[in-house]
Design a protein around this motif. Structure first.
Motif, PDB file in Angstrom:
ATOM      1  N   GLY A  14       0.801  -1.221   0.000  1.00 44.87           N
ATOM      2  CA  GLY A  14       0.000   0.000   0.000  1.00 44.87           C
ATOM      3  C   GLY A  14       0.833   1.269   0.000  1.00 44.87           C
ATOM      4  N   ILE A  15       1.745   1.406   0.976  1.00 44.95           N
ATOM      5  CA  ILE A  15       2.563   2.613   1.064  1.00 44.95           C
ATOM      6  C   ILE A  15       3.557   2.669  -0.095  1.00 44.95           C
ATOM      7  CG2 ILE A  15       4.340   3.771   2.424  1.00 44.95           C
ATOM      8  CD1 ILE A  15       2.863   2.828   4.941  1.00 44.95           C
ATOM      9  N   GLY A  16       4.163   1.528  -0.435  1.00 42.84           N
ATOM     10  CA  GLY A  16       5.132   1.501  -1.529  1.00 42.84           C
ATOM     11  C   GLY A  16       4.515   1.899  -2.855  1.00 42.84           C
TER      12      GLY A  16
ATOM     13  N   ARG B 155      -1.178  -4.046   2.815  1.00 37.32           N
ATOM     14  CA  ARG B 155      -1.103  -5.503   2.774  1.00 37.32           C
ATOM     15  C   ARG B 155      -0.715  -6.076   4.135  1.00 37.32           C
ATOM     16  NH1 ARG B 155       2.265  -8.192  -1.809  1.00 37.32           N
ATOM     17  NH2 ARG B 155       3.898  -6.768  -1.074  1.00 37.32           N
ATOM     18  N   ILE B 156       0.086  -5.332   4.912  1.00 37.81           N
ATOM     19  CA  ILE B 156       0.489  -5.826   6.229  1.00 37.81           C
ATOM     20  C   ILE B 156      -0.726  -6.049   7.127  1.00 37.81           C
ATOM     21  CG2 ILE B 156       1.634  -5.124   8.382  1.00 37.81           C
ATOM     22  CD1 ILE B 156       3.879  -3.974   6.735  1.00 37.81           C
TER      23      ILE B 156
ATOM     24  N   PRO C 293      -2.439   5.267   2.775  1.00 37.88           N
ATOM     25  CA  PRO C 293      -1.139   5.178   2.094  1.00 37.88           C
ATOM     26  C   PRO C 293      -0.790   6.446   1.336  1.00 37.88           C
ATOM     27  CG  PRO C 293      -2.352   3.125   1.806  1.00 37.88           C
ATOM     28  CD  PRO C 293      -3.289   4.080   2.478  1.00 37.88           C
ATOM     29  N   GLU C 294      -1.795   7.094   0.746  1.00 35.71           N
ATOM     30  CA  GLU C 294      -1.549   8.318  -0.007  1.00 35.71           C
ATOM     31  C   GLU C 294      -1.035   9.448   0.877  1.00 35.71           C
ATOM     32  OE1 GLU C 294      -3.935   5.584  -2.183  1.00 35.71           O
ATOM     33  OE2 GLU C 294      -4.292   6.462  -0.187  1.00 35.71           O
ATOM     34  N   ASP C 295      -1.434   9.439   2.152  1.00 42.88           N
ATOM     35  CA  ASP C 295      -0.945  10.454   3.079  1.00 42.88           C
ATOM     36  C   ASP C 295       0.548  10.268   3.341  1.00 42.88           C
ATOM     37  OD1 ASP C 295      -3.604  11.404   3.393  1.00 42.88           O
ATOM     38  OD2 ASP C 295      -3.990   9.870   4.915  1.00 42.88           O
TER      39      ASP C 295
END
Length: 703
Positions: free
Chosen positions: A449-451, A630-631, A668-670
């Motif tokens: 998500g963050i990646g 995903r985590i 994640p976008e934040d």
């Protein structure tokens, strides 16, 4: 690489095009739709023309919106379009009678540029598509359908000392030969006058340029174009088979070309000066290896290209390198310096009183015997296309030499095209590049998500991104998703376990080979675990430290030389994606939280080491990024819910949102916005810092 007298590669041959016209598909189409159909067929066939090259036209009777009368309208490919992918809106439409009347303003070739300024006055039906400089080649001819293309087989004839003789041998008096002339009104007049004096002709070869041909119907015009190219290709293939290509092979391909490219590209890129960094592209196709390893390589490479389409994208000549000296930075620096001096001298010799200022003097094309072809440009697509055009030039040289001697574009003519005031006006109209254009990022954990959100944010600003992730299928899927939105050129992926030193080195090499280096590392690959201390096994403890501490260390260590090299050109950046738990203790998460704390402290140590090199290192600490992560889809969600004594579903999301001072979800976008900020020039004076993205958590306030 070895020296040899016989070719280790099979000599390349020209592809022979075949007609792809379908009467079924063409049935029922309007005249304009048939023009588009013909254009797309021609432009999507790389044996016919290259990207953005060539133009097509049809003269169509239309109802004048002003008078209601039937008038003849020229439909012709507009400026900057690509006939292979354009739609109907890619055509300029102009009153044919007004175009013909323009000749009253023409008194000779000195008026060529002036005539372009009259074209907008001929626009039909307020069409906003600008007409190209090739419009007179279509408007002045009395024929209804016209194709003008630049296939390699045709240019090989057009750029050979024996091209005119072979043209007569192949086509008699049905295809004429006109000497070199830059595109414009004068060339249109020449072609018109030739056609008038030779009514039996169905086309003309334009020396150093391409071919133009005409017919009464769209299908006839298309079929004729294909036939002419096929006949030229077959002739050249027959002649090429009679002797050694490029004088035979001298240097055979190196087995470790990929590794050489991964090492060489960042070093070349780091030595190229200029306002913005370059993006690189590497090719080791058989045709290139055959050329760069040949006896005649240095002689032909020094001549440069012939066709204006090729030259505009590849500069006056390529830079050639000695494959035995690639590890010598002083040698590379000297060769690049010599090239810039050569280019400056070329500019001074050829400049006119009104020429634009000299542009970037670095080479676009770099050729290495035994290794292949490198191209560098402002962005990946431009670098790739420049490489493809030089491949076209190689094909042209091969064909031209098979029947005679290759003739490059005259230096002054080449300059006048490169620094054409009309081309300069186009460049000046281009919008300013986005902030990250010319930058290359490697994002670990890129399928998560963050990646993926970080990659998406960087791509939005023009960066090239290499995604690395343990899950090979997931990272390939993410690459496809991002490529569908941002284009295939700017995103790539590699499967990588960040705890494996060999795989990490391979990922760094893949990024260097794909784009030319690394300017930004986003260390994001991670896992999460939750367990009371008495239930924390050695394996669980080690797994957290392997990924979150050792993984970050291995990734940075492998990328460090590339980052330091590029930092000399204005800075490079590392962003660690940490965690709130790295600065605030967490119940039942000692392995995870302490490993994150180790990674954060590693970042601060690296900030000290990197400052002298110009490498900034900063940390983003997210908290409770549940949606899109995903985590949180695995055991971590259930374990954290258990630690708080609540349900793992909506209750858990509500818990974290309400726990924050702002009472808001963190997405994640934040986190990606914070990553981008640390990567951007807005934070150019920030290193060793942490930025929390947690909607407010007093316990995690940095101290």
């Amino acid at each position: 690489m070895t020296t040899q007298t016989k070719s280790a590669l099979k000599a390349s041959s020209f592809a022979v095009p075949v007609s792809r016209w379908s009467e079924g598909e063409a049935a029922g189409k309007t005249e304009a739709e048939l023009l588009l159909y013909r254009s797309n067929l021609l432009g999507s066939d790389l044996t016919v023309t290259n990207f953005g090259g060539g133009n097509t036209s049809a003269k169509i009777m239309e109802t004048d919106p002003l008078t209601g009368e039937e008038v003849e309208v020229l439909w012709v490919k507009g400026s900057g379009g690509d006939i292979g992918s354009m739609g109907l809106d890619g055509f300029a439409t102009l009153y044919e009678d007004k175009l013909l009347a323009l000749e009253s303003h023409y008194s000779g070739e000195q008026d060529d540029d002036k005539m372009v300024g009259f074209l907008p006055h001929c626009t039909f039906n307020l069409n906003g598509r600008a007409a190209s400089i090739d419009t007179p080649l279509h408007s002045l001819l009395p024929y209804k359908h016209i194709d003008h293309v630049h296939p390699d087989a045709i240019i090989a004839l057009a750029a050979s000392s024996e091209g005119e003789a072979v043209t007569r041998e192949l086509w008699g008096d049905t295809i004429g030969w006109l000497p070199w002339k830059r595109p414009g009104f004068t060339l249109g007049v020449w072609i018109r006058d030739f056609a008038k004096a030779n009514p039996q002709a169905r086309g003309a070869m334009l020396a150093g340029h391409g071919i133009i041909c005409w017919a009464d119907t769209a299908q006839e015009c298309y079929e004729q174009t294909i036939q002419l190219i096929a006949e030229a290709a077959e002739y050249l293939n027959k002649r090429s088979a009679q002797g050694e290509t490029f004088g035979g092979q001298r240097v055979s391909p190196a087995d470790d070309r990929a590794a050489i490219a991964a090492d060489l590209m960042p070093r070349l890129r780091g030595l190229m000066d200029g306002e913005r960094r370059k993006i690189g592209h590497f090719s080791d196709d058989d045709a290139t290896l055959e050329f760069v390893g040949s006896v005649d390589f240095e002689r032909l490479a020094a001549l440069g290209t012939s066709c204006p389409d090729h030259f505009l994208r590849t500069k006056i000549a390529p830079l050639t390198l000695d494959p035995s000296r690639l590890s010598d930075d002083d040698y590379l620096s000297g060769r690049l310096s010599d090239y810039r001096e050569m280019y400056a001298a070329y500019y001074e010799r050829c400049k006119r009183s009104n020429s634009p200022a000299m542009r970037d003097a670095n080479p676009v094309v770099v050729l290495v015997p035994g290794v292949g072809r490198f191209t560098f440009a402002k962005d990946k697509a431009t670098a790739r296309i420049a490489g493809e055009f030089y491949l076209n030039a190689i094909n042209v040289m091969r064909g031209a030499e098979a029947i005679g001697e290759y003739i490059a574009l005259d230096e002054q003519e080449a300059f006048d095209i490169e620094y054409w005031l009309l081309e300069e006006a186009k460049l000046q109209r281009m919008p300013a590049p986005r902030e990250m254009v010319g930058k290359i990022a490697l994002v670990t954990g890129g399928a998560g998500g963050i990646g993926s959100a970080s990659a998406r944010r960087l791509l939005q600003e023009g960066a090239c991104v290499m995604l690395a992730d343990l899950d090979g299928d997931a990272v390939q899927s993410m690459e496809r998703e991002l490529a569908a939105k941002f284009g295939k050129d700017v995103v790539s992926s590699v499967a990588c376990n960040v705890t494996d030193e060999v795989q990490v080195a391979a990922a760094i090499g893949a990024c260097a080979r794909q784009f030319g280096g690394i300017d930004l590392l986003v260390a994001n690959a991670g896992i999460a675990s939750s367990a009371p201390i008495e239930e924390t096994s050695i394996d669980l403890w080690n797994r957290n430290y392997e990924v979150l501490a050792k993984g970050y260390f291995l990734t940075v260590r492998a990328a460090w030389p590339l980052l330091c090299r590029m930092a000399a050109q204005g800075g490079a950046s590392i962003v660690f994606v940490g965690s709130k738990n790295a600065v605030a203790a967490a119940k039942n998460a000692s392995a995870y939280a302490s490993a994150k704390a180790a990674a954060n402290h590693l970042a601060r140590c690296l900030a000290l080491e990197g400052a002298g090199h110009g490498v900034r290192v900063n940390i983003v600490n997210p908290d409770a990024v549940i949606k899109g992560s995903r985590i949180w889809d695995g055991d971590w969600r259930r374990e954290r819910a258990g630690a708080h004594g609540i349900d793992s579903g909506q209750q858990l999301e509500d818990h974290y949102r309400k726990r924050s001072m702002l009472g808001r979800d963190v997405l994640p976008e934040d986190v990606a916005e914070a990553v981008f900020w640390f990567a951007s020039e807005a934070s150019a004076k920030s290193t060793g810092n942490m930025l929390n993205v947690d909607a407010g958590n007093a316990q995690a306030f940095p101290r």
